[in-house]
Motif scaffolding. Structure first.
Motif, short mmCIF file in Angstrom:
data_model
loop_
_atom_site.label_atom_id
_atom_site.label_comp_id
_atom_site.label_asym_id
_atom_site.label_seq_id
_atom_site.Cartn_x
_atom_site.Cartn_y
_atom_site.Cartn_z
N ALA A 178 -1.90 -1.94 -6.65
CA ALA A 178 -1.61 -1.95 -5.20
C ALA A 178 -2.84 -2.47 -4.47
CB ALA A 178 -1.23 -0.56 -4.71
N ASP A 179 -2.63 -2.88 -3.25
CA ASP A 179 -3.75 -3.40 -2.46
C ASP A 179 -4.43 -2.29 -1.67
OD1 ASP A 179 -3.28 -6.39 -2.89
OD2 ASP A 179 -1.33 -5.64 -2.28
N GLY A 180 -3.66 -1.26 -1.36
CA GLY A 180 -4.27 -0.22 -0.55
C GLY A 180 -3.67 1.14 -0.81
N MET A 181 -4.44 2.15 -0.48
CA MET A 181 -3.99 3.53 -0.56
C MET A 181 -4.35 4.23 0.75
SD MET A 181 -2.51 4.41 -3.42
CE MET A 181 -2.14 3.41 -4.87
N ILE A 182 -3.36 4.93 1.26
CA ILE A 182 -3.56 5.72 2.48
C ILE A 182 -3.53 7.18 2.04
CG2 ILE A 182 -2.56 6.31 4.71
CD1 ILE A 182 -1.01 3.51 4.32
N ALA A 210 0.86 -1.19 0.00
CA ALA A 210 0.00 0.00 0.00
C ALA A 210 0.89 1.23 0.00
CB ALA A 210 -0.91 0.01 1.22
N PHE A 211 0.32 2.31 -0.50
CA PHE A 211 1.07 3.57 -0.60
C PHE A 211 0.35 4.66 0.19
CE2 PHE A 211 2.26 1.10 -4.25
CZ PHE A 211 3.63 1.31 -4.34
N ASN A 212 1.15 5.61 0.56
CA ASN A 212 0.61 6.76 1.29
C ASN A 212 0.60 7.96 0.35
OD1 ASN A 212 -0.26 8.42 3.34
ND2 ASN A 212 1.82 8.83 4.08
#
Lengths: 425, 615
Positions: free
Chosen positions: B385-389, B355-357
């Motif tokens: 990606a699986d996640g985004m912050i 995941a990325f920020n």
């Protein structure tokens, strides 16, 4: 044609025309000449356009109609167009055409110690041909005083006979430009060092400062010289009728300080004013309007107007948006003389008598500036009564703006010079 | 009690790799038959030390001499149209497992073999899949099995339990088996050559009980010299290069001591003080304070940045990797934005869940501060990606407009701390308002520091101005320029504390740290109008001290209003907002990591693997 001895002569030399006066220094020149004439002096006006700015024959003719002793110098002093009613002057100038122009650089060896830019300025303002002319005129008519305008023309003074009072009308103190102008981001190519300014002032017997605070600066620079303060007189008009519209007036020439000030006012303050007073209209008079297109919201660019009195009468408030400046702000005096409130920066009140200063609205930032303008467009009850009170003080201000008050020190200096030359005790 | 499905399959048990003696075959076969409650006619063929027996309906037989035991077991299954389980080793599967495995024979006519997974050791961990000659003692935590797809379709795998489907049984060349050339691997390779693939059932776990290293590849030695040896190696290469094996390797290292391994990729932090560093340090602080017994935390960071920000002293409980991750993790959170392709690839190689920020999109928008492949990298991240912050909903909205993420993307808005207590101690000492107007930003154009400073110097010519982030030489005596990046937190705090009003003119912001810092000090803050500031107001209780502007005149009005004596005399910003603490952020990130794990999508992972690592 008449002989020169009937009235004391004064040679005034400037790089701007005194008429029609569209800039502050031109107005200052015009008022000074007007006063000299009114006090029985023969004024010989030597006009040497800076950097040979072109002028038409019609313009010169119009100027000559207003000033009967006019000497217009062009081509670095090689060419003189003149009209005079004094025989000695006529003869002296006429004979110049048969003589080569003198090289005055050899006679002024210390000038090479000036900063190169300043040295160049002195030669541009006062080329050798101009010195030849003034020296010949002075010798011929034996004036009581020679008054070049600005320090850059002081190059003339060493060649004026010593029994003539050698003066400089400073108008500006250029060594204060860095503090007063350039610090506000307005570039001024005439800024000079204190050393150079003192050197140039030192050529005069009497130095004319335009306001008392600058006179103090000058006294510190040339403690051996007499320094007189001569402001600008401005006759107060009768009570003006109240303005009808929410008109704001700005009058100015297109000098960098005015231009920067106006553009900044339009950007930072005018939208605030318009937000509070949607029908507010800014009337821009004078060449400073060239900085605008006229398409700005609520702005009318009027250019030069024939009837400035009527223009002031139509405005509720005047502004002087130039944050920077030296000398005395003619716009301030003009607005006061027209009995209009004026909003300005602190520099707009420089050199004004305390009583005159009290009649102005001074801002220290554009937000405050806008608020003050709004306050004059939409005065509260209290502010209205204060304004009425200020109006009642009109006669007092008229005294401070009168010629008798403004020129009193110059009159004394000229009288002293005449007395000394005439051998009076 | 489970009963084997009547007559559906036979069983072949190869005990030759065990300590079993020929004498032990019969008791083992009978024990197994009982355990499996074999139906009438169901056969167990057991082999040990070149001896073999066939047990059917309680009676024992020997295979004919013409055929090997395995070949004969297949012949018998072929005749009856049955499937055949081939078991290696002296262990006993359950009937339920075998039936469940056999039931998968029908999923596809060309699935020739079916295999369960193998639970090993006392922990119940599952042996990692191995290919060809590679035996592996690595295990995957049973808790991670849900991350695997329900089924793998693979080339042949030499495993401790393989079910040959009835259809595939008929495809076995028993003639070659009869020649004695056949091996178990020959059999499987032969099936694949006839178009049959192997199915691994990841949800069916056999309690293997033997060492993990014996689960796979116990017949590899037999393949050498076989006619199909080369073909067997090709199958092994296919498997070896498969995404599934790559994932299994990753998962086998993604837990330690019963704790999931979380990588906090902080390589976006450089040895300067800037917004990214502030966010990352805050996150690390929050995570260090969070209640996260299930996670072991490792920070990956550049060595210089680690030293500059004194990470090892600040956060001694974390593990550290420098420059790039070399180990494997279950989740990798890149605490800054997607930036370079190699970082994306390294992240992908380090953990199955990444995941990325997203701080903001300014680098992509402005292009000039961005690497050339930023667009590709960011789109790949949004796609795979699986996640985004996100730092804010504003940041999320900006990102989604430019990089629409896939439908399964896990997203969370964490914010940064807005708690005054974590920025400054309010009211501990009187504020010293001596610097006048403080313009905050950095040298990047979108911060608009220099231009705004010039405007303010024009509009407020008698006010001192500090231009932070302005790298020009000072020319205006009222303006003091201060380059950003290398001032200590204390120095920056001092600048903020001494300001009468803080102007933050940035055109693009994900969060606006200086604005929040200023508000936390009770300062008046003037910012360029962005939807973000509504969020900040709600999170800070700004008490009217956060003013926005669009035009220059509004800037002047806002600053002028802030400088009014009444405004300066007003109290600090209120605490009525919903303040976020670093602990909140840390807990949110840990919950987010848990959420990522619970929603792992193998197909997306495989797609990412194919997209960014395969030529």
């Amino acid at each position: 044609m008449r002989p020169a001895s009937e009235r004391p002569g004064v040679i005034v030399i400037a790089h701007v025309p005194p008429w029609p006066a569209s800039a502050g220094n031109e107005y200052r020149l015009a008022r000074l000449i007007h006063w000299l004439e009114a006090t029985d002096h023969d004024v010989h006006f030597v006009y040497r356009p800076f950097r040979a700015a072109p002028h038409t024959e019609d313009e010169l003719c119009a100027l000559a109609e207003r000033f009967p002793r006019l000497y217009a110098v062009e081509d670095s002093g090689m060419s003189v167009t003149f009209v005079t009613d004094v025989a000695e002057a006529d003869e002296a100038v006429a004979t110049l055409s048969d003589q080569p122009v003198t090289d005055y650089e050899r006679a002024l060896p210390s000038d090479s110690l000036l900063a190169e830019r300043v040295h160049d300025l002195t030669r541009s303002f006062a080329p050798d041909g101009l010195i030849d002319l003034v020296a010949a005129l002075a010798k011929a008519i034996e004036p009581v005083a020679v008054i070049p305008m600005y320090i850059f023309m002081s190059r003339i003074l060493p060649f004026v006979p010593t029994d003539t009072l050698r003066m400089i009308d400073l108008v500006d103190v250029f060594s204060t430009k860095v503090d007063k102008v350039e610090r506000f981001g307005v570039s001024d190519s005439f800024a000079v060092s204190r050393h150079d300014e003192a050197y140039l002032m030192d050529r005069a017997d009497v130095v004319i400062a335009i306001q008392e605070e600058e006179a103090e600066v000058v006294r510190a620079l040339v403690p051996d010289r007499r320094v007189v303060t001569v402001g600008i007189d401005y006759p107060m008009l009768p009570v003006s009728p109240p303005a009808i519209d929410n008109r704001v007036l700005v009058v100015g020439s297109a000098n960098p300080m005015n231009t920067v000030g106006l553009v900044s006012f339009i950007r930072y303050a005018w939208p605030i004013v318009r937000s509070a007073v949607p029908d507010a209209e800014l009337c821009v008079v004078g060449s400073v309007g060239g900085a605008l297109s006229g398409a700005e919201s609520g702005v009318s660019v009027l250019g030069r107007v024939d009837d400035i009195d009527a223009t002031y009468a139509s405005a509720k408030v005047a502004i002087n948006p130039a944050v920077a400046g030296t000398g005395v702000k003619v716009k301030t005096l003009e607005a006061i003389a027209h009995r209009r409130p004026i909003v300005m920066w602190p520099s707009g009140a420089d050199g004004l008598p305390r009583e005159v200063r009290a009649a102005t609205s001074i801002a220290t930032n554009w937000a405050e500036f806008a608020k003050l303008v709004i306050g004059h467009l939409q005065p509260s009850e209290r502010a209205s009564s204060e304004g009425a009170a200020a109006d009642r003080h009109g006669p007092d201000l008229a005294e401070f703006l009168s010629a008798d008050y403004v020129y009193r020190e110059l009159a004394e200096a000229l009288t002293t010079a005449r007395s000394r030359r005439d051998g009076d005790p | 009690m489970h009963r084997a499905q009547n007559g559906s399959w036979d069983l072949f048990v190869d005990l030759s790799g065990s300590v079993m003696t020929p004498e032990g075959i019969e008791p083992f076969a009978r024990l197994l038959s009982n355990r499996l409650r074999m139906s009438v006619g169901q056969r167990i063929t057991a082999v040990a030390d070149r001896e073999s027996r066939i047990l059917v309906d309680g009676r024992l037989f020997e295979p004919p001499r013409r055929a090997g035991a395995l070949a004969h077991a297949i012949e018998l299954a072929q005749i009856d149209g049955r499937g055949l389980f081939v078991i290696s080793g002296a262990w006993m599967p359950t009937a339920r497992l075998l039936d469940d495995v056999a039931a998968l024979a029908t999923v596809d006519p060309n699935i020739g073999t079916v295999q369960p997974r193998f639970g090993v050791g006392g922990s119940g961990d599952v042996a990692m899949l191995a290919a060809g000659s590679s035996t592996s003692s690595s295990v995957i935590s049973r808790t991670l099995l849900p991350l695997l797809p329900e089924l793998y379709v693979t080339p042949e795998i030499d495993a401790a339990c393989t079910y040959i489907t009835p259809t595939a049984v008929t495809a076995v060349d028993t003639t070659s088996a009869a020649t004695g050339l056949a091996t178990q691997l020959d059999l499987l390779v032969g099936l694949r050559r006839r178009g049959f693939r192997n199915l691994v059932a990841n949800r069916l776990v056999a309690d293997y009980g033997l060492p993990a290293g014996s689960v796979y590849g116990s017949h590899q030695g037999e393949a050498e010299g076989s006619a199909l040896a080369e073909d067997a190696r090709a199958g092994a290469r296919w498997l070896e290069g498969s995404a599934m094996l790559k994932l299994e390797r990753m998962l086998s290292q993604s837990m330690r001591g019963g704790r999931k391994r979380l990588l906090l990729d902080c390589r976006g932090m450089t040895p300067v003080h800037n917004g990214s560093a502030h966010a990352i340090l805050g996150y690390l602080l929050g995570i260090s304070r969070a209640n996260n017994p299930g996670w072991e935390i490792t920070v990956c960071v550049g060595r210089e940045a680690a030293d500059y920000h004194r990470l090892l002293r600040r956060f001694p409980d974390f593990q550290y990797e420098f420059q790039q991750p070399r180990s494997h993790y279950l989740v990798a959170l890149h605490l800054s934005q997607p930036w370079r392709m190699n970082m994306l690839m390294e992240l992908h190689e380090s953990a199955p869940l990444i995941a990325f920020n997203i701080l903001d999109t300014i680098a992509w928008d402005a292009i000039y501060p961005a690497p050339d492949d930023l667009d590709r990298v960011t789109r790949l991240a949004a796609r795979f990606a699986d996640g985004m912050i996100y730092l804010s909903e504003h940041s999320q909205k900006s990102f989604r407009l430019r990089f629409p993420p896939h439908d399964g993307m896990q997203e969370v808005v964490t914010y940064l701390s807005t708690s005054p207590d974590e920025y400054h101690v309010m009211g501990a000492h009187p504020l010293q308002q001596t610097t006048g107007i403080l313009v905050m930003g950095n040298r990047l154009d979108h911060k608009d520091v220099a231009r705004t400073t010039d405007k303010l110097a024009n509009a407020f010519p008698f006010f001192p101005i500090v231009s932070f982030g302005d790298e020009r030489p000072c020319t205006n005596p009222n303006v003091r320029t201060v380059p950003s990046g290398h001032l200590s937190d204390a120095t920056v705090r001092d600048l903020l504390e001494r300001a009468s009003v803080i102007v933050y003119p940035s055109f693009a912001e994900g969060f606006g740290i200086p604005a929040v810092q200023g508000l936390s000090l009770g300062k008046h803050v003037v910012v360029r109008d962005l939807p973000l500031w509504d969020e900040i107001r709600a999170l800070t209780g700004s008490n009217g001290k956060l003013r926005t502007f669009r035009t220059d005149a509004e800037l002047v009005t806002a600053v002028g209003a802030a400088l009014e004596p009444d405004a300066q005399a007003s109290g600090p910003a209120g605490s009525g907002g919903r303040a976020v603490t670093w602990s909140d952020c840390g807990n949110l990130l840990i919950r987010f990591a848990d959420e990522l794990v619970s929603r792992f999508d193998y197909e997306r992972w495989q797609s990412r693997d194919l997209a960014i690592t395969r030529p």
